[in-house]
Design a protein around this motif. Sequence first.
Motif, mmCIF file in Angstrom:
data_model
loop_
_atom_site.group_PDB
_atom_site.id
_atom_site.type_symbol
_atom_site.label_atom_id
_atom_site.label_comp_id
_atom_site.label_asym_id
_atom_site.label_seq_id
_atom_site.Cartn_x
_atom_site.Cartn_y
_atom_site.Cartn_z
ATOM 1 N N GLN A 1 0.817 -1.212 0.000
ATOM 2 C CA GLN A 1 0.000 0.000 0.000
ATOM 3 C C GLN A 1 0.854 1.267 0.000
ATOM 4 O O GLN A 1 1.721 1.455 0.844
ATOM 5 C CB GLN A 1 -0.915 0.011 1.230
ATOM 6 N N MET A 2 0.588 2.146 -0.957
ATOM 7 C CA MET A 2 1.183 3.476 -0.931
ATOM 8 C C MET A 2 0.404 4.323 0.062
ATOM 9 O O MET A 2 -0.834 4.296 0.074
ATOM 10 C CB MET A 2 1.129 4.114 -2.328
ATOM 11 N N ALA A 3 1.115 5.070 0.906
ATOM 12 C CA ALA A 3 0.426 5.800 1.970
ATOM 13 C C ALA A 3 0.896 7.239 2.118
ATOM 14 O O ALA A 3 0.072 8.140 2.286
ATOM 15 C CB ALA A 3 0.602 5.067 3.305
ATOM 16 N N ASP A 4 2.200 7.453 2.071
ATOM 17 C CA ASP A 4 2.738 8.804 2.307
ATOM 18 C C ASP A 4 4.045 8.910 1.521
ATOM 19 O O ASP A 4 5.125 8.671 2.049
ATOM 20 C CB ASP A 4 2.976 9.021 3.795
ATOM 21 N N MET A 5 3.928 9.258 0.236
ATOM 22 C CA MET A 5 5.083 9.175 -0.643
ATOM 23 C C MET A 5 6.235 10.122 -0.291
ATOM 24 O O MET A 5 7.398 9.722 -0.417
ATOM 25 C CB MET A 5 4.641 9.367 -2.090
ATOM 26 N N PRO A 6 5.996 11.352 0.147
ATOM 27 C CA PRO A 6 7.161 12.173 0.529
ATOM 28 C C PRO A 6 7.997 11.521 1.629
ATOM 29 O O PRO A 6 9.231 11.458 1.532
ATOM 30 C CB PRO A 6 6.501 13.477 0.997
ATOM 31 N N ARG A 7 7.348 11.019 2.664
ATOM 32 C CA ARG A 7 8.074 10.339 3.737
ATOM 33 C C ARG A 7 8.616 8.999 3.257
ATOM 34 O O ARG A 7 9.731 8.595 3.615
ATOM 35 C CB ARG A 7 7.162 10.142 4.944
#
Length: 346
Positions: free
Chosen positions: A169-175
Amino acid sequence: MMWIVLAVAAAIVTPLGLLALRRRMTAHRLAPPPDGIDEHGYVRIGGVDQWVQIRGADRTNPVLLMLHAHGASMIPLTPVYSSWEKHFTVVQWDRRTVGRTRRAAGQAGDADWTFDRFIADGIELVEHLRRRLGQDRVVLVAHSQGTVIGIGMARRRPDLIHTYVGLGQMADMPRNESIAYQRLLTQARTDGHRTLADRLVALGPPPYPDPATWTRRLRYAMALDPEARAWQKVAIVRALLMPGYTVRDILGLFTDVMAFPQHLYDETMAVTPQTLGTRFEMPVLLLHGAQDTYAIPELAQEYIERIEAPAKAYVTLDGLGHMAPFLAPDRILDELNTLIPAPPAR
């Protein structure tokens, strides 16, 4: 001279003959039982002819729509999911970005390659499947970038979706990208890959301005990832052995991955829990490889903790990484059969 010609001909014909034999064997194994279904062809979705495959051992089974990551058609992996077809009617879909759908579009540009367009296409496909298969709702199983599309579909049309399942699951791409870079650099140094570590330092930490730079970081990650190497071998072999797959289809596996327009890259890197949303009207399940170095497990765990849903679960897949759906499909199936609620009586 005649013997040389014959030797050259044999060197060419023999591998092709073996390949044809292996394809016939694959086709035989993929033949559905009498009560099953095996349909494939173009469906008009969003004004575009899009390639859809529907397979299963029993038409009355729940419908499961797979939403893969950007980059390549996963239809050649059909034999990998043969065990799934005993429990679900499995639907695979070449989105606008890949496979036969992209090839059918010809010279059409990529301006409509957006998450909003993919979500709308997915909803239209689900409505088609409901009519075609006589099912009220479908199970969404999404992987990697496909999870953004699956989340969007589930939140936009909850009346169509029975359960949402996210894999990698992609959730918080910058982090996510910042953590992934630092862990990769640490791994390269710890394992003694000095040249790779130097290249990562020269590349610098994210954010990166364009998909080409980001892809370089992915290539460095794959160089240290045994799962990625195993997956590449599986993909190539399956494409060669897929019945009905042409040379053009096979070459598309290598060219599709290069088609990543700037605007879609920007959308991908902007994904956060806020853009995804956290309120759902159906069960939400996340199955995540403990060793996933592309979609960081801790961020997926944080995301599901924020989710409000009738039921939710996070399952850690020990010993597996981001390629778990392709390399351990039976293990994924066990979890699906255990965790997905039974469909309501009709």
